[in-house]
Motif scaffolding. Structure first.
Motif, PDB file in Angstrom:
ATOM      1  N   ASP A 174      -3.176  -0.703  12.140  1.00 36.33           N
ATOM      2  CA  ASP A 174      -3.749   0.641  12.144  1.00 36.33           C
ATOM      3  C   ASP A 174      -3.725   1.182  10.716  1.00 36.33           C
ATOM      4  N   TYR A 175      -4.785   1.828  10.317  1.00 37.61           N
ATOM      5  CA  TYR A 175      -5.041   2.141   8.919  1.00 37.61           C
ATOM      6  C   TYR A 175      -3.991   3.059   8.284  1.00 37.61           C
ATOM      7  N   ILE A 176      -3.853   4.288   8.779  1.00 39.10           N
ATOM      8  CA  ILE A 176      -2.954   5.241   8.110  1.00 39.10           C
ATOM      9  C   ILE A 176      -1.493   4.798   8.165  1.00 39.10           C
ATOM     10  N   PRO A 177      -0.967   4.359   9.302  1.00 41.75           N
ATOM     11  CA  PRO A 177       0.439   3.926   9.303  1.00 41.75           C
ATOM     12  C   PRO A 177       0.709   2.784   8.322  1.00 41.75           C
ATOM     13  N   TYR A 178      -0.215   1.819   8.256  1.00 40.33           N
ATOM     14  CA  TYR A 178       0.018   0.697   7.339  1.00 40.33           C
ATOM     15  C   TYR A 178      -0.091   1.144   5.885  1.00 40.33           C
ATOM     16  N   MET A 179      -1.104   1.947   5.574  1.00 38.16           N
ATOM     17  CA  MET A 179      -1.269   2.439   4.207  1.00 38.16           C
ATOM     18  C   MET A 179      -0.056   3.275   3.778  1.00 38.16           C
ATOM     19  N   ASP A 180       0.413   4.150   4.662  1.00 40.21           N
ATOM     20  CA  ASP A 180       1.564   4.985   4.323  1.00 40.21           C
ATOM     21  C   ASP A 180       2.829   4.155   4.137  1.00 40.21           C
ATOM     22  N   GLU A 181       2.959   3.101   4.929  1.00 34.96           N
ATOM     23  CA  GLU A 181       4.122   2.226   4.799  1.00 34.96           C
ATOM     24  C   GLU A 181       4.139   1.552   3.429  1.00 34.96           C
ATOM     25  N   LEU A 182       2.983   1.040   3.013  1.00 33.85           N
ATOM     26  CA  LEU A 182       2.890   0.455   1.675  1.00 33.85           C
ATOM     27  C   LEU A 182       3.103   1.521   0.602  1.00 33.85           C
ATOM     28  N   ALA A 183       2.470   2.679   0.817  1.00 32.36           N
ATOM     29  CA  ALA A 183       2.536   3.747  -0.186  1.00 32.36           C
ATOM     30  C   ALA A 183       3.964   4.224  -0.416  1.00 32.36           C
ATOM     31  N   CYS A 184       4.769   4.234   0.623  1.00 31.08           N
ATOM     32  CA  CYS A 184       6.177   4.620   0.463  1.00 31.08           C
ATOM     33  C   CYS A 184       6.896   3.657  -0.467  1.00 31.08           C
ATOM     34  N   GLN A 185       6.603   2.365  -0.318  1.00 31.67           N
ATOM     35  CA  GLN A 185       7.262   1.362  -1.146  1.00 31.67           C
ATOM     36  C   GLN A 185       6.743   1.395  -2.583  1.00 31.67           C
ATOM     37  N   VAL A 186       5.486   1.764  -2.752  1.00 29.58           N
ATOM     38  CA  VAL A 186       4.913   1.866  -4.100  1.00 29.58           C
ATOM     39  C   VAL A 186       5.326   3.177  -4.757  1.00 29.58           C
ATOM     40  N   GLY A 187       5.596   4.198  -3.930  1.00 30.66           N
ATOM     41  CA  GLY A 187       5.933   5.517  -4.462  1.00 30.66           C
ATOM     42  C   GLY A 187       4.727   6.412  -4.639  1.00 30.66           C
ATOM     43  N   VAL A 188       3.689   6.211  -3.803  1.00 34.78           N
ATOM     44  CA  VAL A 188       2.454   6.983  -3.983  1.00 34.78           C
ATOM     45  C   VAL A 188       2.019   7.718  -2.717  1.00 34.78           C
ATOM     46  N   LYS A 189       2.860   7.758  -1.709  1.00 34.34           N
ATOM     47  CA  LYS A 189       2.491   8.509  -0.506  1.00 34.34           C
ATOM     48  C   LYS A 189       2.505  10.000  -0.827  1.00 34.34           C
ATOM     49  N   PRO A 190       1.429  10.716  -0.490  1.00 30.25           N
ATOM     50  CA  PRO A 190       1.385  12.140  -0.821  1.00 30.25           C
ATOM     51  C   PRO A 190       2.493  12.916  -0.127  1.00 30.25           C
ATOM     52  N   ASN A 191       3.115  13.841  -0.860  1.00 29.45           N
ATOM     53  CA  ASN A 191       4.185  14.680  -0.340  1.00 29.45           C
ATOM     54  C   ASN A 191       3.565  15.972   0.185  1.00 29.45           C
ATOM     55  N   LEU A 192       3.442  16.068   1.505  1.00 28.29           N
ATOM     56  CA  LEU A 192       2.734  17.201   2.090  1.00 28.29           C
ATOM     57  C   LEU A 192       3.456  18.520   1.844  1.00 28.29           C
ATOM     58  N   LEU A 193       4.776  18.505   1.933  1.00 28.61           N
ATOM     59  CA  LEU A 193       5.515  19.742   1.718  1.00 28.61           C
ATOM     60  C   LEU A 193       5.289  20.274   0.308  1.00 28.61           C
ATOM     61  N   THR A 194       5.397  19.402  -0.681  1.00 27.30           N
ATOM     62  CA  THR A 194       5.159  19.818  -2.066  1.00 27.30           C
ATOM     63  C   THR A 194       3.732  20.325  -2.246  1.00 27.30           C
ATOM     64  N   LEU A 195       2.776  19.646  -1.630  1.00 24.46           N
ATOM     65  CA  LEU A 195       1.379  20.064  -1.757  1.00 24.46           C
ATOM     66  C   LEU A 195       1.161  21.451  -1.161  1.00 24.46           C
ATOM     67  N   PHE A 196       1.737  21.712   0.016  1.00 21.77           N
ATOM     68  CA  PHE A 196       1.542  23.028   0.632  1.00 21.77           C
ATOM     69  C   PHE A 196       2.188  24.137  -0.197  1.00 21.77           C
ATOM     70  N   LEU A 197       3.246  23.821  -0.905  1.00 22.75           N
ATOM     71  CA  LEU A 197       3.911  24.821  -1.733  1.00 22.75           C
ATOM     72  C   LEU A 197       3.202  25.052  -3.062  1.00 22.75           C
ATOM     73  N   THR A 198       2.563  23.995  -3.578  1.00 17.65           N
ATOM     74  CA  THR A 198       1.977  24.076  -4.921  1.00 17.65           C
ATOM     75  C   THR A 198       0.453  24.124  -4.937  1.00 17.65           C
ATOM     76  N   ASP A 199      -0.177  23.562  -3.910  1.00 17.35           N
ATOM     77  CA  ASP A 199      -1.646  23.463  -3.910  1.00 17.35           C
ATOM     78  C   ASP A 199      -2.150  23.500  -2.465  1.00 17.35           C
ATOM     79  N   PRO A 200      -2.083  24.669  -1.810  1.00 15.09           N
ATOM     80  CA  PRO A 200      -2.434  24.759  -0.385  1.00 15.09           C
ATOM     81  C   PRO A 200      -3.845  24.269  -0.062  1.00 15.09           C
ATOM     82  N   LYS A 201      -4.779  24.529  -0.943  1.00 18.03           N
ATOM     83  CA  LYS A 201      -6.158  24.106  -0.697  1.00 18.03           C
ATOM     84  C   LYS A 201      -6.239  22.586  -0.577  1.00 18.03           C
ATOM     85  N   LEU A 202      -5.600  21.900  -1.508  1.00 16.10           N
ATOM     86  CA  LEU A 202      -5.579  20.444  -1.457  1.00 16.10           C
ATOM     87  C   LEU A 202      -4.788  19.968  -0.246  1.00 16.10           C
ATOM     88  N   ALA A 203      -3.684  20.623   0.051  1.00 14.79           N
ATOM     89  CA  ALA A 203      -2.834  20.219   1.175  1.00 14.79           C
ATOM     90  C   ALA A 203      -3.592  20.261   2.499  1.00 14.79           C
TER      91      ALA A 203
END
Length: 514
Positions: free
Chosen positions: A412-441
């Motif tokens: 499945d696309y998002i779960p697999y991508m997020d799993e890899l992204a966590c190990q690479v260090g590139v999964k988007p941080n939703l909490l930080t985005l909502f605090l700093t850039d709500p439009k993007l979040a």
């Protein structure tokens, strides 16, 4: 001195592998057996040995915003679902922009990949290649296998008694190029995957009659989703993934099947399978129900046996036929690695679908050897960005799918991508985005999970990622607006209750991802 990496294959996975190596300061050398890039997506009049082959009219099933490389958006005037020629145009633009072609040795096939005597200490490989009959050996610090899994046609003739005495023509879909050869013929298509349904639709334009034979049936998705948006744009969102996790698979299946049957009742059309919608890779085809309702395609069960001039189906019916097309998929193997990698019934044990777990050093990886519910290009790219691990284990293959040769490398696309992204260090941080850039979040959470999301932070961060996400809607609409129409008045503001429900849902998603 930079470490040397051998990349096998110059298709979409090979191209992003070259780029990833260059960005890490490595020295990539890509070996491509043919004379051009593109792999699966390069159309040729005649199938080439050990290379994927497509037919002239092939259009991809994933939309451009979901399939593009994460730091190189597809031009806004390109169609959302691209013909193979437009895909090749995009690959050439990508290769030129990042200066990748000079790292490819065309017309060079890989004969053998073997461990060096000191592999346990160095992880190095000896790669033997051949160009115009001349063999050459070289040492590499790592090997990336990017040759794909659509190379060897799976032709299960033993499952079809009598095929040896059939006097008509039979072929695998790999050898099909266009419908002219089937003019005024009675044709059976075996298999209801994407290729089988596409060929049934296309051949029915010229044939006297097309029969679509299927063992299981299939759930049929449209490319065109709600309000005319690409279906993967509509479905592949973080919010929908989160909501799906809150529900049972049965509840999700009930809802999705009801939606599909609202378009056309799969039982009435002879297509309804025994399996639920989440249990097998869906088929994407906008035109199949139109060809069935007009009688140009007749859906039939599995073939029991062939005679010299006809096919006898498992329901006892018999049809005179002139030709058979086996759209029965592909099998994959890696003869140049047979000492180290065993493929049994399209199954191969790989950590994260990438690394053989039994090697002393993780310097061999498979890129793009995966069948996602979504686009493969961004997955291949993120796999290339993943650092090797010293501790490897056997992969945990999802249990969503029915047992078949087709689903051994399914994710499945998002779960697999997020799993890899966590190990690479590139999964988007939703909490930080909502605090700093709500439009993007909001766009990251509720909008399509496009590849740009994995360039917002961490290694390989791309300065254009935010802008690419906020303008993706524009690139979706642009190629559709070839005729000017007056814009409709804006809809009324969203009721307060909906805003409150949305805010609660956003908070739930944030905490779920923490």
């Amino acid at each position: 001195m930079a470490k040397r990496v051998a990349i096998i294959g110059g298709g979409s996975s090979g191209l992003c592998a070259i780029k990833a190596c260059l960005q890490e300061g490595l020295e990539p050398i890509c070996f491509e057996a043919t004379r051009d890039i593109g792999g699966l997506w390069r159309f040729e009049e005649h199938p080439e040995e050990d290379r994927a082959s497509i037919y002239r009219s092939v259009i991809i099933n994933t939309s451009k915003e979901m399939m593009c490389f994460s730091d190189f958006p597809i031009p806004e005037d390109f169609p959302n679902y691209m013909h193979n020629s437009k895909i090749m145009e995009y690959f050439r633009m990508y290769a030129q922009h990042f200066d990748l072609l000079r790292h490819i040795r065309f017309g060079t096939s890989v004969c053998c990949v073997s461990k060096r005597p000191d592999f346990a200490a160095t992880g190095q490989w000896e790669v033997v290649t051949e160009n115009e009959g001349k063999q050459e050996a070289a040492v590499f610090d790592a090997v990336l296998v990017c040759s794909g899994h659509h190379t060897k046609a799976h032709l299960p003739l033993s499952s079809f008694p009598g095929i040896e005495k059939f006097k008509g023509r039979y072929l695998h879909s790999r050898d099909y190029k266009d419908a002219r050869d089937f003019t005024d013929k009675r044709v059976v298509i075996i298999g209801i995957g994407n290729s089988g349904s596409d060929l049934a639709v296309e051949i029915s334009q010229t044939a006297k009659q097309v029969f679509l034979s299927t063992r299981r049936g299939a759930w049929i998705f449209n490319r065109v989703g709600d309000q005319g948006y690409p279906i993967d744009i509509v479905l592949t969102t973080r919010m929908k993934t989160f909501l799906q996790q809150l529900l049972t698979s049965s509840m999700v299946s009930d809802f999705a099947e009801k939606q599909l049957n609202a378009r056309f009742n799969h039982s009435h059309y002879g297509l309804k399978p025994k399996h639920r919608i989440l249990d097998q890779h869906p088929t994407v085809n906008d035109d199949l129900p139109n060809r069935i309702i007009s009688g140009r395609v007749l859906v039939k069960p599995n073939i029991q046996e062939f005679t010299e001039t006809s096919a006898i189906f498992e329901d006892g019916t018999r049809e005179d036929i002139d030709a058979v097309v086996f759209a029965t998929g592909y099998s994959f193997s890696f003869p140049f690695l047979e000492k180290y990698v065993k493929v049994v019934e399209n199954q191969i044990p790989l950590y994260k679908f990438m690394f053989p777990p039994d090697l002393e050093k993780p310097t061999l990886a498979f890129i793009g050897l995966i069948q996602p519910l979504g686009a493969i290009m961004p997955i291949s790219e993120l796999q290339c960005r993943k650092p090797p691990l010293s501790q490897l284990c056997h992969p945990e293959h999802g249990q969503w799918y029915v047992k078949s040769q087709r689903h051994t490398i399914q994710v499945d696309y998002i779960p697999y991508m997020d799993e890899l992204a966590c190990q690479v260090g590139v999964k988007p941080n939703l909490l930080t985005l909502f605090l700093t850039d709500p439009k993007l979040a909001l766009e990251v959470t509720f909008g399509p999970c496009t590849p740009y999301q994995y360039r917002l932070q961490g290694p390989g961060k791309w300065a254009g990622a935010r802008e690419a996400i906020l303008t993706q809607q524009q690139r979706i609409i642009k190629p559709l607006q070839t005729r000017h129409v007056e814009k409709q008045a804006l809809a009324p503001a969203v009721p307060l209750i909906f805003k409150l429900v949305g805010a609660v849902a956003v908070l739930a998603v944030i905490f779920a991802y923490l």
